[in-house]
Design a protein around this motif. Structure first.
Motif, PDB file in Angstrom:
ATOM      1  N   VAL A 127       0.866  -1.176   0.000  1.00 40.46           N
ATOM      2  CA  VAL A 127       0.000   0.000   0.000  1.00 40.46           C
ATOM      3  C   VAL A 127       0.901   1.223   0.000  1.00 40.46           C
ATOM      4  O   VAL A 127       1.652   1.446   0.948  1.00 40.46           O
ATOM      5  CB  VAL A 127      -0.932   0.012   1.226  1.00 40.46           C
ATOM      6  N   SER A 128       0.844   2.009  -1.078  1.00 40.23           N
ATOM      7  CA  SER A 128       1.747   3.145  -1.221  1.00 40.23           C
ATOM      8  C   SER A 128       1.399   4.259  -0.242  1.00 40.23           C
ATOM      9  O   SER A 128       0.302   4.295   0.335  1.00 40.23           O
ATOM     10  CB  SER A 128       1.683   3.684  -2.653  1.00 40.23           C
ATOM     11  N   LYS A 129       2.346   5.179  -0.070  1.00 43.60           N
ATOM     12  CA  LYS A 129       2.109   6.317   0.811  1.00 43.60           C
ATOM     13  C   LYS A 129       0.933   7.152   0.307  1.00 43.60           C
ATOM     14  O   LYS A 129       0.132   7.673   1.099  1.00 43.60           O
ATOM     15  CB  LYS A 129       3.361   7.183   0.903  1.00 43.60           C
ATOM     16  N   LYS A 130       0.822   7.275  -1.017  1.00 44.31           N
ATOM     17  CA  LYS A 130      -0.281   8.040  -1.580  1.00 44.31           C
ATOM     18  C   LYS A 130      -1.619   7.374  -1.288  1.00 44.31           C
ATOM     19  O   LYS A 130      -2.610   8.046  -0.979  1.00 44.31           O
ATOM     20  CB  LYS A 130      -0.098   8.214  -3.090  1.00 44.31           C
ATOM     21  N   GLN A 131      -1.655   6.040  -1.348  1.00 41.92           N
ATOM     22  CA  GLN A 131      -2.895   5.327  -1.041  1.00 41.92           C
ATOM     23  C   GLN A 131      -3.261   5.464   0.432  1.00 41.92           C
ATOM     24  O   GLN A 131      -4.424   5.651   0.775  1.00 41.92           O
ATOM     25  CB  GLN A 131      -2.753   3.858  -1.431  1.00 41.92           C
ATOM     26  N   TRP A 132      -2.243   5.372   1.328  1.00 37.03           N
ATOM     27  CA  TRP A 132      -2.508   5.579   2.749  1.00 37.03           C
ATOM     28  C   TRP A 132      -3.043   6.980   2.998  1.00 37.03           C
ATOM     29  O   TRP A 132      -3.992   7.168   3.770  1.00 37.03           O
ATOM     30  CB  TRP A 132      -1.235   5.356   3.570  1.00 37.03           C
ATOM     31  N   MET A 133      -2.444   7.959   2.343  1.00 41.31           N
ATOM     32  CA  MET A 133      -2.905   9.339   2.510  1.00 41.31           C
ATOM     33  C   MET A 133      -4.341   9.480   2.012  1.00 41.31           C
ATOM     34  O   MET A 133      -5.174  10.135   2.646  1.00 41.31           O
ATOM     35  CB  MET A 133      -1.980  10.302   1.750  1.00 41.31           C
ATOM     36  N   GLY A 134      -4.646   8.854   0.876  1.00 44.53           N
ATOM     37  CA  GLY A 134      -6.004   8.907   0.341  1.00 44.53           C
ATOM     38  C   GLY A 134      -7.007   8.253   1.268  1.00 44.53           C
ATOM     39  O   GLY A 134      -8.114   8.770   1.476  1.00 44.53           O
ATOM     40  N   LEU A 135      -6.632   7.110   1.842  1.00 52.66           N
ATOM     41  CA  LEU A 135      -7.526   6.418   2.773  1.00 52.66           C
ATOM     42  C   LEU A 135      -7.828   7.275   3.997  1.00 52.66           C
ATOM     43  O   LEU A 135      -8.968   7.354   4.466  1.00 52.66           O
ATOM     44  CB  LEU A 135      -6.906   5.082   3.196  1.00 52.66           C
ATOM     45  N   ILE A 136      -6.793   7.925   4.530  1.00 52.15           N
ATOM     46  CA  ILE A 136      -6.982   8.760   5.719  1.00 52.15           C
ATOM     47  C   ILE A 136      -7.817   9.997   5.388  1.00 52.15           C
ATOM     48  O   ILE A 136      -8.705  10.390   6.149  1.00 52.15           O
ATOM     49  CB  ILE A 136      -5.608   9.148   6.305  1.00 52.15           C
ATOM     50  N   ILE A 137      -7.544  10.636   4.236  1.00 50.86           N
ATOM     51  CA  ILE A 137      -8.337  11.797   3.826  1.00 50.86           C
ATOM     52  C   ILE A 137      -9.799  11.402   3.647  1.00 50.86           C
ATOM     53  O   ILE A 137     -10.718  12.132   4.039  1.00 50.86           O
ATOM     54  CB  ILE A 137      -7.778  12.406   2.525  1.00 50.86           C
ATOM     55  N   GLY A 138     -10.028  10.229   3.061  1.00 50.72           N
ATOM     56  CA  GLY A 138     -11.402   9.752   2.889  1.00 50.72           C
ATOM     57  C   GLY A 138     -12.100   9.536   4.216  1.00 50.72           C
ATOM     58  O   GLY A 138     -13.288   9.841   4.370  1.00 50.72           O
ATOM     59  N   VAL A 162     -17.874  15.582   1.349  1.00 52.19           N
ATOM     60  CA  VAL A 162     -18.123  14.907   0.064  1.00 52.19           C
ATOM     61  C   VAL A 162     -16.963  15.162  -0.893  1.00 52.19           C
ATOM     62  O   VAL A 162     -16.478  14.241  -1.574  1.00 52.19           O
ATOM     63  CB  VAL A 162     -19.453  15.393  -0.551  1.00 52.19           C
ATOM     64  N   LEU A 163     -16.484  16.416  -0.959  1.00 56.41           N
ATOM     65  CA  LEU A 163     -15.375  16.750  -1.845  1.00 56.41           C
ATOM     66  C   LEU A 163     -14.087  16.041  -1.427  1.00 56.41           C
ATOM     67  O   LEU A 163     -13.319  15.560  -2.279  1.00 56.41           O
ATOM     68  CB  LEU A 163     -15.166  18.266  -1.866  1.00 56.41           C
ATOM     69  N   LEU A 164     -13.844  15.952  -0.124  1.00 57.73           N
ATOM     70  CA  LEU A 164     -12.662  15.244   0.364  1.00 57.73           C
ATOM     71  C   LEU A 164     -12.706  13.766  -0.009  1.00 57.73           C
ATOM     72  O   LEU A 164     -11.688  13.174  -0.390  1.00 57.73           O
ATOM     73  CB  LEU A 164     -12.545  15.395   1.884  1.00 57.73           C
ATOM     74  N   ILE A 165     -13.888  13.163   0.104  1.00 57.51           N
ATOM     75  CA  ILE A 165     -14.019  11.747  -0.242  1.00 57.51           C
ATOM     76  C   ILE A 165     -13.759  11.532  -1.731  1.00 57.51           C
ATOM     77  O   ILE A 165     -13.063  10.586  -2.121  1.00 57.51           O
ATOM     78  CB  ILE A 165     -15.413  11.231   0.157  1.00 57.51           C
ATOM     79  N   ALA A 166     -14.320  12.399  -2.573  1.00 55.56           N
ATOM     80  CA  ALA A 166     -14.091  12.274  -4.014  1.00 55.56           C
ATOM     81  C   ALA A 166     -12.601  12.397  -4.329  1.00 55.56           C
ATOM     82  O   ALA A 166     -12.052  11.635  -5.141  1.00 55.56           O
ATOM     83  CB  ALA A 166     -14.892  13.334  -4.757  1.00 55.56           C
ATOM     84  N   PHE A 167     -11.932  13.346  -3.678  1.00 54.19           N
ATOM     85  CA  PHE A 167     -10.494  13.528  -3.882  1.00 54.19           C
ATOM     86  C   PHE A 167      -9.721  12.307  -3.383  1.00 54.19           C
ATOM     87  O   PHE A 167      -8.767  11.847  -4.037  1.00 54.19           O
ATOM     88  CB  PHE A 167     -10.030  14.788  -3.149  1.00 54.19           C
ATOM     89  N   ALA A 168     -10.133  11.756  -2.241  1.00 47.72           N
ATOM     90  CA  ALA A 168      -9.436  10.609  -1.667  1.00 47.72           C
ATOM     91  C   ALA A 168      -9.553   9.375  -2.558  1.00 47.72           C
ATOM     92  O   ALA A 168      -8.585   8.633  -2.744  1.00 47.72           O
ATOM     93  CB  ALA A 168      -9.997  10.304  -0.274  1.00 47.72           C
ATOM     94  N   VAL A 169     -10.740   9.151  -3.112  1.00 50.27           N
ATOM     95  CA  VAL A 169     -10.925   7.998  -3.993  1.00 50.27           C
ATOM     96  C   VAL A 169     -10.082   8.147  -5.250  1.00 50.27           C
ATOM     97  O   VAL A 169      -9.441   7.195  -5.714  1.00 50.27           O
ATOM     98  CB  VAL A 169     -12.417   7.826  -4.356  1.00 50.27           C
ATOM     99  N   ALA A 170     -10.040   9.357  -5.818  1.00 49.85           N
ATOM    100  CA  ALA A 170      -9.210   9.596  -7.004  1.00 49.85           C
ATOM    101  C   ALA A 170      -7.738   9.332  -6.688  1.00 49.85           C
ATOM    102  O   ALA A 170      -7.012   8.741  -7.481  1.00 49.85           O
ATOM    103  CB  ALA A 170      -9.404  11.020  -7.496  1.00 49.85           C
TER     104      ALA A 170
END
Length: 298
Positions: free
Chosen positions: A122-133, A282-290
């Motif tokens: 799990v890359s650092k970017k994916q971890w960051m996305g998961l936490i932001i989501g 909602v915007l944070l979740i959309a950004f996190a999934v992307a």
């Protein structure tokens, strides 16, 4: 079912759209039947539909006894424990917001389990996305949930909260187990065997803990039909396809979109307010999934 594999970009978004109706369907159906009684009928009818699809598609059965066992374990976790816990908690009048908040922890849980069991990176970017989501999810639910410990357990019984956490464990472990042991399954026959495992669990729970009565109203029939064809057939086949196509962390991140979409639906259909904090969520979740589903790793 080759057409599902050809629409890899469309599959996750269609899945999220259908899956997001699950809480609404449960809420409509549970006044007319107890949780595991409802799930027994849902799983039983799903087995019939899948058997018909299997014959039409000329799907093959799993090749070994262990394959059957692995599929049944996956079904027990995903379709039995996960749905059973959510349905029982809703029956006990737990807040849907609190339920979504707890289930929203799933992507982080899946990423952790995938790293330990499947040795997926799990890359650092994916971890960051998961936490932001996760942050976005909590922002959406902030106005709907009393985050104080006394508030959580004053209005909702301990057992209802425990049931939702059981659901969280069920769906997280089930998805990882599916990826580890059932990734080469035939989509139709494999899903059928999974539902058979859940069907056995629901029959046992219904027989020992419920009276089995159902009030066959038009609302219940329509709700049951949607649960069978929309959720148990449509959404689950899409989920199984996603698991086969993607790494577990990426699949899990799409679940963040579900509470966001539910919040939007509630605002549009039922007039529930969405304040600035919810919109930011909602915007944070959309950004996190992307971010989490990006093919580029770091």
């Amino acid at each position: 079912m080759k057409n599902l594999a050809l629409s890899a970009r469309l599959t996750p978004w269609l899945f999220v759209l259908i899956w997001s109706t699950g809480f609404v369907a449960a809420k409509y159906g549970l006044p007319y039947a107890e949780p595991f009684t409802l799930l027994t009928y849902r799983n039983g009818l799903t087995l019939i539909v899948l058997f018909i699809l299997m014959q039409a598609n000329k799907s093959i059965w799993p090749k070994s006894g262990w394959a059957f066992i692995h599929l049944m374990v996956t079904g027990l976790l995903i379709h039995g424990i996960y749905l059973g816990g959510v349905f029982q908690a809703i029956k006990w009048d737990i807040s849907i917001g609190l339920t979504a908040m707890i289930i929203g922890l799933q992507p982080l849980g899946m990423a952790l389990i995938a790293g330990v069991i499947l040795h997926e990176r799990v890359s650092k970017k994916q971890w960051m996305g998961l936490i932001i989501g996760l942050i976005g999810l909590y922002l959406i639910l902030f106005e709907k949930v009393d985050f104080a410990i006394t508030g959580l357990f004053t209005n909702y019984s301990f057992w209802a909260v425990l049931a939702v956490f059981g659901s969280l464990v069920g769906i997280s472990l089930g998805t990882i187990y599916q990826k580890r042991f059932c990734n080469d399954m035939d989509l139709i026959s494999g899903t059928l065997v999974q539902y058979f495992g859940a069907f056995i669990l629901c029959i046992v729970m219904s027989f020992y803990f419920e009276n089995g009565d159902i009030n066959w109203t038009n609302t219940f029939i329509v709700t049951l039909a949607w649960q069978v064809f929309g959720l148990s057939i449509g959404a689950v086949l899409l989920l199984m396809t996603m698991i086969k196509q993607d790494a577990s962390a990426r699949v899990g991140s799409y679940f963040y979109l579900v509470p966001a979409l539910v919040a939007i639906q509630a605002w549009y259909l039922f007039g529930e307010t969405m304040n600035l904090i919810s919109i930011i969520g909602v915007l944070l979740i959309a950004f996190a999934v992307a971010m989490t589903t990006s093919n580029k790793s770091s």
